[in-house]
Design a protein around this motif. Structure first.
Motif, short mmCIF file in Angstrom:
data_model
loop_
_atom_site.label_atom_id
_atom_site.label_comp_id
_atom_site.label_asym_id
_atom_site.label_seq_id
_atom_site.Cartn_x
_atom_site.Cartn_y
_atom_site.Cartn_z
N GLU A 29 0.90 -1.03 -0.42
CA GLU A 29 -0.29 0.23 -0.04
C GLU A 29 0.76 1.14 0.28
N THR A 30 0.41 2.28 -0.81
CA THR A 30 0.92 3.26 -0.90
C THR A 30 0.63 4.61 -1.12
N THR A 31 1.44 6.13 -1.33
CA THR A 31 0.16 7.03 -1.37
C THR A 31 1.33 7.87 -2.78
N VAL A 36 6.62 9.58 -5.49
CA VAL A 36 6.71 10.49 -5.84
C VAL A 36 8.30 9.89 -5.38
N LYS A 37 8.62 9.87 -4.01
CA LYS A 37 9.94 9.02 -3.91
C LYS A 37 10.54 7.83 -3.88
N GLU A 38 9.98 6.95 -4.23
CA GLU A 38 10.77 5.79 -5.07
C GLU A 38 10.15 5.93 -6.73
N SER A 39 10.41 7.13 -7.29
CA SER A 39 10.42 7.16 -8.61
C SER A 39 11.72 7.90 -9.07
N ASP A 40 12.12 8.02 -10.34
CA ASP A 40 13.64 8.37 -10.85
C ASP A 40 12.93 9.69 -11.24
N GLY A 41 12.42 10.74 -10.30
CA GLY A 41 12.67 12.01 -10.68
C GLY A 41 11.19 12.42 -11.60
N MET A 42 10.43 11.94 -10.96
CA MET A 42 8.57 11.98 -11.67
C MET A 42 8.09 13.04 -10.46
N ILE A 75 -4.82 6.22 -0.05
CA ILE A 75 -3.85 4.95 0.20
C ILE A 75 -3.96 3.83 -1.76
N ILE A 76 -3.12 4.08 -2.04
CA ILE A 76 -3.17 2.84 -3.33
C ILE A 76 -2.51 1.78 -3.27
#
Length: 97
Positions: A29-31, A36-42, A75-76
């Motif tokens: 589960e995420t937000t 954004v924190k886990e993406s590569d600059g998206m 929550i996604i």
């Protein structure tokens, strides 16, 4: 958090929304903020756009929850249909090794 090792061939073939679907799966589960924190600059705007598309396709579920301070957060998580898509991606990943 479940890690998925994708080979370079499948990385080339996957669209950005499918990469986000995999990231949601790996996070459980995420937000949007966490994505954004886990993406590569998206940006949050880009992530939000793809989250909306994935939700419209039925690949993820978005639930609204209250925070400690009374605000709402979304929550996604991956839906059953999304899990089926991930299963196909993993089969393709193995096939293209």
């Amino acid at each position: 958090m479940e890690q998925i090792k994708l080979n370079k061939n499948i990385e080339v073939l996957l669209s950005t929304p499918l990469k986000i679907l995999l990231k949601i799966y790996m996070l459980g589960e995420t937000t949007v903020t966490q994505l954004v924190k886990e993406s590569d600059g998206m940006s949050a705007t880009t992530i939000t756009k793809y989250v909306k598309q994935l939700e419209e396709m039925g690949l993820i579920e978005v639930e609204v929850a209250k925070t400690n301070v009374g605000t709402e957060k979304k929550i996604i998580k991956v839906s059953k249909k999304g899990l089926e898509v991930i299963d196909y991606i993993m089969k393709l990943n193995k096939l293209l090794e």
